[in-house]
Scaffold this motif. Structure first.
Motif, short mmCIF file in Angstrom:
data_model
loop_
_atom_site.label_atom_id
_atom_site.label_comp_id
_atom_site.label_asym_id
_atom_site.label_seq_id
_atom_site.Cartn_x
_atom_site.Cartn_y
_atom_site.Cartn_z
N ASN A 169 -5.40 -1.84 -6.76
CA ASN A 169 -5.88 -0.58 -7.34
C ASN A 169 -6.21 0.47 -6.29
O ASN A 169 -6.93 1.43 -6.56
CB ASN A 169 -7.11 -0.84 -8.24
CG ASN A 169 -8.26 -1.44 -7.47
OD1 ASN A 169 -8.08 -1.93 -6.36
ND2 ASN A 169 -9.45 -1.39 -8.04
N ILE A 170 -5.68 0.30 -5.08
CA ILE A 170 -5.86 1.32 -4.03
C ILE A 170 -4.64 2.24 -4.07
O ILE A 170 -3.51 1.78 -3.87
CB ILE A 170 -5.99 0.68 -2.64
CG1 ILE A 170 -7.14 -0.32 -2.61
CG2 ILE A 170 -6.20 1.76 -1.58
CD1 ILE A 170 -7.27 -1.07 -1.30
N PRO A 171 -4.83 3.52 -4.33
CA PRO A 171 -3.68 4.45 -4.40
C PRO A 171 -2.87 4.45 -3.11
O PRO A 171 -3.42 4.56 -2.02
CB PRO A 171 -4.34 5.82 -4.64
CG PRO A 171 -5.68 5.49 -5.23
CD PRO A 171 -6.10 4.20 -4.60
N GLY A 172 -1.55 4.31 -3.25
CA GLY A 172 -0.66 4.38 -2.10
C GLY A 172 -0.48 3.08 -1.35
O GLY A 172 0.32 3.02 -0.42
N VAL A 173 -1.21 2.03 -1.74
CA VAL A 173 -1.10 0.74 -1.05
C VAL A 173 -0.35 -0.25 -1.94
O VAL A 173 -0.66 -0.40 -3.12
CB VAL A 173 -2.49 0.17 -0.69
CG1 VAL A 173 -2.36 -1.22 -0.07
CG2 VAL A 173 -3.21 1.11 0.25
N LYS A 174 0.63 -0.92 -1.36
CA LYS A 174 1.42 -1.90 -2.10
C LYS A 174 1.56 -3.16 -1.27
O LYS A 174 1.75 -3.09 -0.06
CB LYS A 174 2.81 -1.35 -2.43
CG LYS A 174 3.70 -2.32 -3.21
CD LYS A 174 5.05 -1.70 -3.55
CE LYS A 174 5.92 -2.68 -4.33
NZ LYS A 174 7.24 -2.10 -4.69
#
Length: 207
Positions: A169-174
């Motif tokens: 759920n961290i934007p931009g982290v995959k």
């Protein structure tokens, strides 16, 4: 052989890692990387778009007017494409957009993507990544200590549900694994963060 700095979770440089030039040090082939990205995006398409032809539109069974004597052009149906509420001529129908690239091209594309990240200094190696609980703050702090404030791809050597869920759920982290790593994800993220054991697996797979 190129040397890459190795960091711990607190952002401190612990050592250097020598990586294979055959995988992380080739001259990136932009044309092949572009072909790999286009292939990936095409394969993601669902291909479910569909329009109704004149045979599928409801109505139109009755001839609008008699064939001769009205002074108007002959018509057989009010659902012809040139009529309002008529069917669509040559419109899209469900289809598959999938196609494949040969193995040699895929390997060159992957090596080019990895080499471009190393060449630009956008690849970071972690000596280890372990978590004892589901905690997003731990991943956020690690990213901050590593000075990563943009899109980042985290490559793991194996499935770790705590890390995957904590980073989800961290934007931009995959997060991804070595066996699911793709050229599109590498190029689509600003930073490539790879666990040290994952680097060894990448070299083993693409050697």
């Amino acid at each position: 052989m190129a040397d890459v700095k190795v960091y711990d979770m607190s952002g401190k440089e612990t050592s250097t890692l020598t990586v294979s030039d055959d995988i992380f040090g080739i001259e990136p082939n932009k044309e092949i990387m572009h072909a790999a990205v286009v292939n990936y995006l095409a394969n993601q398409r669902q291909g479910t778009q569909s329009t109704l032809t004149r045979t599928e539109v409801r109505g139109g069974g009755k001839k609008p007017w008699r064939q001769k004597g009205t002074g108007r052009a002959r018509q057989g149906s009010t659902r012809s494409p040139h009529w309002r509420h008529g069917g669509v001529a040559l419109g899209p129908k469900p289809r598959s957009y999938r196609y494949s690239l040969n193995k040699k091209v895929r390997r060159i594309a992957m090596k080019s993507a990895l080499s471009s990240k190393v060449g630009l200094g956008e690849m970071l190696v972690l000596d280890g990544l372990k978590m004892d609980e589901f905690k997003t703050k731990t991943i956020v702090k690690m990213m901050s200590d590593l000075n990563v404030d943009r899109k980042a791809l985290l490559v793991l050597d194996g499935v770790d549900k705590m890390i995957i869920k904590s980073a989800s759920n961290i934007p931009g982290v995959k997060t991804t694994l070595v066996n699911t790593l793709c050229v599109y994800d590498i190029l689509n993220h600003d930073k490539l963060i790879v666990v040290k054991d994952a680097v060894a697996k990448i070299e083993e797979v693409y050697a």
